[in-house]
Design an enzyme around this catalytic site. Structure first.
Site, PDB file in Angstrom:
ATOM      1  N   TYR A 132     -11.847 -32.679 -78.014  1.00  0.00           N
ATOM      2  CA  TYR A 132     -12.700 -31.570 -77.580  1.00  0.00           C
ATOM      3  C   TYR A 132     -12.058 -30.909 -76.364  1.00  0.00           C
ATOM      4  O   TYR A 132     -12.189 -31.379 -75.246  1.00  0.00           O
ATOM      5  CB  TYR A 132     -14.118 -32.052 -77.240  1.00  0.00           C
ATOM      6  N   PHE A 188     -24.209 -32.466 -85.584  1.00  0.00           N
ATOM      7  CA  PHE A 188     -24.737 -31.199 -86.103  1.00  0.00           C
ATOM      8  C   PHE A 188     -26.261 -31.288 -86.284  1.00  0.00           C
ATOM      9  O   PHE A 188     -26.791 -30.773 -87.270  1.00  0.00           O
ATOM     10  CB  PHE A 188     -24.075 -30.916 -87.458  1.00  0.00           C
ATOM     11  N   PRO A 189     -26.978 -32.002 -85.372  1.00  0.00           N
ATOM     12  CA  PRO A 189     -28.413 -32.232 -85.610  1.00  0.00           C
ATOM     13  C   PRO A 189     -29.237 -30.960 -85.617  1.00  0.00           C
ATOM     14  O   PRO A 189     -30.329 -30.919 -86.179  1.00  0.00           O
ATOM     15  CB  PRO A 189     -28.825 -33.146 -84.446  1.00  0.00           C
ATOM     16  N   LEU A 190     -28.691 -29.893 -84.987  1.00  0.00           N
ATOM     17  CA  LEU A 190     -29.395 -28.600 -84.970  1.00  0.00           C
ATOM     18  C   LEU A 190     -28.645 -27.581 -85.818  1.00  0.00           C
ATOM     19  O   LEU A 190     -28.878 -26.378 -85.689  1.00  0.00           O
ATOM     20  CB  LEU A 190     -29.500 -28.076 -83.527  1.00  0.00           C
ATOM     21  N   GLY A 220     -27.299 -24.711 -83.892  1.00  0.00           N
ATOM     22  CA  GLY A 220     -28.178 -23.635 -83.433  1.00  0.00           C
ATOM     23  C   GLY A 220     -28.918 -22.945 -84.568  1.00  0.00           C
ATOM     24  O   GLY A 220     -29.936 -22.306 -84.336  1.00  0.00           O
TER      25      GLY A 220
HETATM   26  N1  LIG Z   1     -17.974 -36.774 -85.585  1.00  0.00           N
HETATM   27  C1  LIG Z   1     -17.701 -35.521 -85.826  1.00  0.00           C
HETATM   28  O1  LIG Z   1     -16.876 -35.183 -86.672  1.00  0.00           O
HETATM   29  C2  LIG Z   1     -18.410 -34.462 -85.049  1.00  0.00           C
HETATM   30  C3  LIG Z   1     -18.306 -33.120 -85.428  1.00  0.00           C
HETATM   31  C4  LIG Z   1     -19.008 -32.173 -84.668  1.00  0.00           C
HETATM   32  C5  LIG Z   1     -19.778 -32.582 -83.585  1.00  0.00           C
HETATM   33  N2  LIG Z   1     -19.837 -33.893 -83.230  1.00  0.00           N
HETATM   34  C6  LIG Z   1     -20.659 -34.353 -82.099  1.00  0.00           C
HETATM   35  O2  LIG Z   1     -21.994 -33.975 -82.353  1.00  0.00           O
HETATM   36  C7  LIG Z   1     -22.512 -33.232 -81.252  1.00  0.00           C
HETATM   37  C8  LIG Z   1     -23.499 -32.234 -81.759  1.00  0.00           C
HETATM   38  O3  LIG Z   1     -22.930 -31.411 -82.776  1.00  0.00           O
HETATM   39  P1  LIG Z   1     -22.779 -29.834 -82.655  1.00  0.00           P
HETATM   40  O4  LIG Z   1     -22.620 -29.428 -81.235  1.00  0.00           O
HETATM   41  O5  LIG Z   1     -21.754 -29.426 -83.616  1.00  0.00           O
HETATM   42  O6  LIG Z   1     -24.120 -29.298 -83.250  1.00  0.00           O
HETATM   43  P2  LIG Z   1     -25.614 -29.124 -82.727  1.00  0.00           P
HETATM   44  O7  LIG Z   1     -25.944 -30.094 -81.642  1.00  0.00           O
HETATM   45  O8  LIG Z   1     -26.429 -29.110 -83.966  1.00  0.00           O
HETATM   46  O9  LIG Z   1     -25.640 -27.660 -82.165  1.00  0.00           O
HETATM   47  C9  LIG Z   1     -25.105 -27.265 -80.940  1.00  0.00           C
HETATM   48  C10 LIG Z   1     -25.229 -25.759 -80.858  1.00  0.00           C
HETATM   49  O10 LIG Z   1     -26.596 -25.413 -80.914  1.00  0.00           O
HETATM   50  C11 LIG Z   1     -26.928 -24.583 -79.811  1.00  0.00           C
HETATM   51  N3  LIG Z   1     -28.197 -25.089 -79.262  1.00  0.00           N
HETATM   52  C12 LIG Z   1     -28.418 -26.318 -78.734  1.00  0.00           C
HETATM   53  N4  LIG Z   1     -29.696 -26.428 -78.338  1.00  0.00           N
HETATM   54  C13 LIG Z   1     -30.289 -25.241 -78.615  1.00  0.00           C
HETATM   55  C14 LIG Z   1     -31.599 -24.744 -78.432  1.00  0.00           C
HETATM   56  N5  LIG Z   1     -32.552 -25.490 -77.891  1.00  0.00           N
HETATM   57  N6  LIG Z   1     -31.869 -23.460 -78.825  1.00  0.00           N
HETATM   58  C15 LIG Z   1     -30.888 -22.698 -79.379  1.00  0.00           C
HETATM   59  N7  LIG Z   1     -29.619 -23.116 -79.586  1.00  0.00           N
HETATM   60  C16 LIG Z   1     -29.323 -24.394 -79.212  1.00  0.00           C
HETATM   61  C17 LIG Z   1     -25.830 -24.733 -78.803  1.00  0.00           C
HETATM   62  O11 LIG Z   1     -25.568 -23.482 -78.180  1.00  0.00           O
HETATM   63  P3  LIG Z   1     -25.749 -23.358 -76.567  1.00  0.00           P
HETATM   64  O12 LIG Z   1     -24.526 -23.961 -75.977  1.00  0.00           O
HETATM   65  O13 LIG Z   1     -25.861 -21.883 -76.375  1.00  0.00           O
HETATM   66  O14 LIG Z   1     -27.011 -24.090 -76.214  1.00  0.00           O
HETATM   67  C18 LIG Z   1     -24.641 -25.158 -79.632  1.00  0.00           C
HETATM   68  O15 LIG Z   1     -23.863 -24.061 -80.012  1.00  0.00           O
HETATM   69  C19 LIG Z   1     -21.264 -32.631 -80.602  1.00  0.00           C
HETATM   70  O16 LIG Z   1     -21.482 -32.308 -79.250  1.00  0.00           O
HETATM   71  C20 LIG Z   1     -20.270 -33.753 -80.763  1.00  0.00           C
HETATM   72  O17 LIG Z   1     -20.444 -34.703 -79.738  1.00  0.00           O
HETATM   73  C21 LIG Z   1     -19.176 -34.829 -83.957  1.00  0.00           C
END
Ligand SMILES: NC(=O)c1ccc[n+]([C@@H]2O[C@H](COP(=O)([O-])OP(=O)(O)OC[C@H]3O[C@@H](n4cnc5c(N)ncnc54)[C@H](OP(=O)(O)O)[C@@H]3O)[C@@H](O)[C@H]2O)c1
Length: 298
Positions: free
Chosen positions: A75, A220-222, A225
């Site tokens: 990252y 990707f729990p959200l 976004g």
């Molecule tokens: N193992 C793997 O292959 C893998 C792959 C991807 C991710 N991950 C891990 O999983 C974590 C989470 O995944 P992710 O970041 O891809 O997806 P996510 O948590 O589903 O979504 C994050 C996105 O949602 C937005 N967001 C968060 N809270 C919000 C809210 N309350 N209202 C509106 N928008 C919101 C954020 O934008 P803002 O910044 O504007 O809030 C960000 O762009 C990552 O940080 C990483 O640690 C692991």
């Protein structure tokens, strides 16, 4: 709940209301964690637009009771781990930082698997240095590289564990069969697969983790976004329940299984506080089933 500010002010350690899980049977974490991938630049590349805000997000997460942070060497690359250390080192007692190795980055949004033993060894050393740790609590193989025998990749992590550089080992984006095979080589305590209320492809892996008492960390729990937007399939129910769609999506995950450890990511304190307030939102069986039906039909 939509006005989460009062919940956050009322209860400084709000995340603890999400319950606890023992990773590997002894690392006690609050179930609602934080994903630190979004505190980097566009395409998960380079510096974030707001480094000071990224530092604030991490400090606020810990203040709110989160003690489980997920990151990876890739990252940034390196940027997320460096900002975690800048914001939180010396680390408070009980903070569990999970990182990953197994990818190299060639540019924004470009991810290339590299599971060669020499790469994994140097990736682990780099993470230890950037995170300023002597030992990584949970080291996850970001992907099993199909070009390298799984035995070599997991055997390398087993060696790093024997050297005391890693406490526990986890996997990411794997099938049940891959987990079973990995466990013939080395103990595995957690699996990190893509999963959310609207994305249920890993249901079998979740069920396996539940049976084996392994942590299941849904990334990707959200849906980055999309779950949070007003067009999201769950936004209508959320409005009725006076919660935001993000809160409902996280509360659904917490209610789905006691082994689920959601790690929503954000670069903004405001979104962090909104998300953490989901720890207080109780999803009873009726609500849960309604949400489940709606998400499946969407
Ligand atoms: N193992 C793997 O292959 C893998 C792959 C991807 C991710 N991950 C891990 O999983 C974590 C989470 O995944 P992710 O970041 O891809 O997806 P996510 O948590 O589903 O979504 C994050 C996105 O949602 C937005 N967001 C968060 N809270 C919000 C809210 N309350 N209202 C509106 N928008 C919101 C954020 O934008 P803002 O910044 O504007 O809030 C960000 O762009 C990552 O940080 C990483 O640690 C692991």
């Amino acid at each position: 709940m939509q006005n989460h500010k009062s919940a956050v002010q009322r209860n400084q350690a709000l995340a603890k209301k999400s319950g606890e899980f023992l990773i590997g049977g002894d690392l006690r974490v609050t179930r609602l964690g934080f994903g630190a991938m979004r505190i980097t630049g566009d395409g998960i590349w380079g510096e974030p637009a707001g480094r000071a805000e990224a530092v604030r997000v991490l400090r606020r997460a810990v203040e709110l009771g989160i003690n489980f942070i997920d990151t990876a060497d890739s990252y940034g690359p390196g940027v997320s781990e460096e900002i975690i250390a800048e914001a939180l080192h010396p680390y408070p007692n009980g903070l569990v930082i999970a990182t990953k190795g197994g990818y190299v980055r060639l540019g924004p949004n470009q991810w290339v698997e590299n599971g060669k033993p020499e790469h994994l060894r140097s990736a682990c050393e780099g993470s230890l240095r950037r995170l300023r740790l002597d030992r990584i609590d949970l080291y996850q193989l970001h992907r099993i590289d199909p070009k390298v025998p799984a035995e070599d990749q997991l055997g390398t992590l087993r060696d790093l564990q024997a050297q005391g550089k890693i406490k526990y080992i986890g996997l990411s984006e794997v099938s049940v069969r891959q987990i079973q095979h990995a466990r013939t080589i080395v103990p595995i305590v957690s699996v990190q697969n893509r999963y959310s209320v609207t994305d249920r492809g890993s249901e079998d892996v979740l069920e396996y983790c539940e049976k084996e008492k392994m942590g299941f960390i849904p990334w990707f729990p959200l849906a980055a976004g999309r779950v949070s937007s007003s067009e999201s399939p769950i936004s209508r129910i959320a409005a009725r329940w006076k919660a935001s769609p993000s809160q409902l999506a996280l509360a659904w995950l917490l209610a789905r299984s006691p082994v689920i450890l959601p790690i929503p990511g954000t670069s903004r304190v405001e979104h962090l506080e909104e998300n953490v307030a989901a720890a207080e939102l109780k999803v009873d069986v009726n609500k849960w089933q309604e949400l489940d039906r709606m998400a499946r039909a969407s």
